[in-house]
Each structure stands twice: as structure tokens, then as C-alpha cells.
Design an enzyme around this catalytic site. Sequence first.
Site, PDB file in Angstrom:
ATOM      1  N   LYS A   1       1.107  -1.264   0.040  1.00 21.55           N
ATOM      2  CA  LYS A   1       0.127   0.052   0.017  1.00 21.55           C
ATOM      3  C   LYS A   1       0.796   1.313  -0.808  1.00 21.55           C
ATOM      4  O   LYS A   1       0.410   2.264  -0.967  1.00 21.55           O
ATOM      5  CB  LYS A   1      -0.598  -0.027   1.280  1.00 21.55           C
TER       6      LYS A   1
ATOM      7  N   ARG B   1      11.781  -2.316  10.870  1.00 20.92           N
ATOM      8  CA  ARG B   1      10.737  -1.492  11.527  1.00 20.92           C
ATOM      9  C   ARG B   1      10.505  -2.418  11.996  1.00 20.92           C
ATOM     10  O   ARG B   1      10.855  -3.638  12.210  1.00 20.92           O
ATOM     11  CB  ARG B   1       9.567  -1.224  10.266  1.00 20.92           C
TER      12      ARG B   1
ATOM     13  N   ARG C   1       0.151  -8.924  13.720  1.00 15.50           N
ATOM     14  CA  ARG C   1      -0.685  -8.206  13.002  1.00 15.50           C
ATOM     15  C   ARG C   1      -1.630  -8.021  12.141  1.00 15.50           C
ATOM     16  O   ARG C   1      -2.614  -7.747  11.505  1.00 15.50           O
ATOM     17  CB  ARG C   1       0.739  -7.208  12.063  1.00 15.50           C
TER      18      ARG C   1
ATOM     19  N   ARG D   1      12.657  -6.938   4.186  1.00 12.47           N
ATOM     20  CA  ARG D   1      12.232  -5.540   3.530  1.00 12.47           C
ATOM     21  C   ARG D   1      12.949  -4.599   4.839  1.00 12.47           C
ATOM     22  O   ARG D   1      13.049  -4.959   5.992  1.00 12.47           O
ATOM     23  CB  ARG D   1      10.682  -5.400   3.411  1.00 12.47           C
TER      24      ARG D   1
ATOM     25  N   ARG E   1      -8.491   1.174   9.473  1.00 11.08           N
ATOM     26  CA  ARG E   1      -8.563  -0.048   9.986  1.00 11.08           C
ATOM     27  C   ARG E   1      -9.556  -0.460  10.721  1.00 11.08           C
ATOM     28  O   ARG E   1      -9.389  -2.454  10.967  1.00 11.08           O
ATOM     29  CB  ARG E   1      -6.851  -0.030  10.753  1.00 11.08           C
TER      30      ARG E   1
END
Length: 212
Positions: free
Chosen positions: A13, A159, A170, A127, A88
Site C-alpha cells: 500500500k 521496522r 498484525r 524489507r 482499520r
Amino acid sequence: MRIILFGAPGVGKGTQAKILSSKLNIPHISTGDILRSAIEKKTHLGIEAKKLMDKGELVPDEIMVGIIRDTLKEERSKNGFILDGFPRTVAQAKELDRLLTELNMNPKKIVAVTTDEKEIIKRLTNRKACKNCNYILPLDEIKDNSCPNCGAKDSLYQRSDDKEEVIKKRLEIFNSTTKPVLDYYNENDKVIYVEGTGKIEEISERILSKLT
Ligand code: AMP
């Protein structure tokens, strides 16, 4: 154009929102980036949000709705925006609808980017993000830990919520709490579905062709 970009964590996204933002000349509003910037500045919001984000949990609706309310009232949001990471929860989606009506900001387009869970876990664990511009890139494209987007030196980091156990949480929350947002939108709006697998540019082309 007002776009809500919907999808699981790691579906791309943020990357797509940045491309659309520059092609359509409308701001990219990422609630995750807003929270990470508050963490960086060590504000009260940042300190509280970090505790939840590090566990993969959601920040409470009232706080998030407040952030979006302030952001949509800014001058830069007047001619449209791309929302990334909000809403969300169904409660956030309902509040957003109210807010958009109040601010005379209808209609909106909902774009849902889809891909399978295995691909998502692979992407999230492989990532890094740039501290300076929030650009995200896969580990195998990293040369000297500098950001290929903004050029910042030694700015790439993993992160804290991209660790395997946090990713699981998550995804669990996405399935239980965020997915129902799509059912809510399917009742009232037309959802544009876009397959999120393939090259980055191909996916943006897919989105743009369905938007116009
Ligand atoms: P993201 O960068 O969109 O993956 O967001 C990172 C984290 O920020 C999420 O896992 C949540 O902890 C928090 N967050 C971002 N947006 C929201 C939201 N709309 N509601 C609740 N928490 C959020």
C-alpha cells in the site's frame, strides 16, 4: 480524487500510495508514517503508540480518528488525498464517512489491494524502511544501506513491527478487525479490487487504469 487504499500489512500500500500521489498530484496520508514520526519526535502520542505498534496491536480508534480529522482539515487535503492505513476498524470507517460528509468531501474511491498471506510474510520479513522518507525496499535491493529514493546515507532500518512474531499478530488483527471494513464498504460503496502481485509498476498501472 479521494482514495482509500485498503489492504493487508505488507501488500504494498505504502509503495503504491507514493506512486499514485506523485502521478495524481494528491497527498499521501499514511497513519503509520504519522505515528512513526510522532515516535521519532518522542511526543506523548509517539511514546504511547510505540508500545502498541511494537506488539502489532492497533492504536485506539479515538486517537486515530482525531489524527485523521486534523489531517483532512489541512489545506493540502482540499483537492484530494490517498489514505493509506486508515480506516482499520469498522468504527473508524463509520467515523470517516461522517467526517467526509461534514467536510463536504464526497465521493471517494476504495481500492483494495489483494495478495496471499505467504507472499505478505515473505515481503514483511525481507524489507527495510528509510528513516528519512519512509521509502520501503526489499533487502536484496539494498547496496550500502543508503536510500535509493531520497539519497539519505545509512538511513535504512528494519521496522520493529516487521519481526516474525509481530507480523503474525498484525495479520491476525488484519483478519479479525480490519477485513470487516471491506464488508462495510461493500454494503455502501463500490470497491475496486486490484491484484497486488507482480512488478511495482504493473500494479500501479492496474490501479490507475481502474481509477479513471
Ligand atoms: P502501517 O505503517 O500502516 O503498517 O502501520 C503501522 C502500525 O501503526 C500498525 O500496526 C498500528 O499499530 C498503527 N496504526 C496505523 N494506522 C492505524 C489505524 N488506522 N488504526 C490503528 N492503528 C494504526
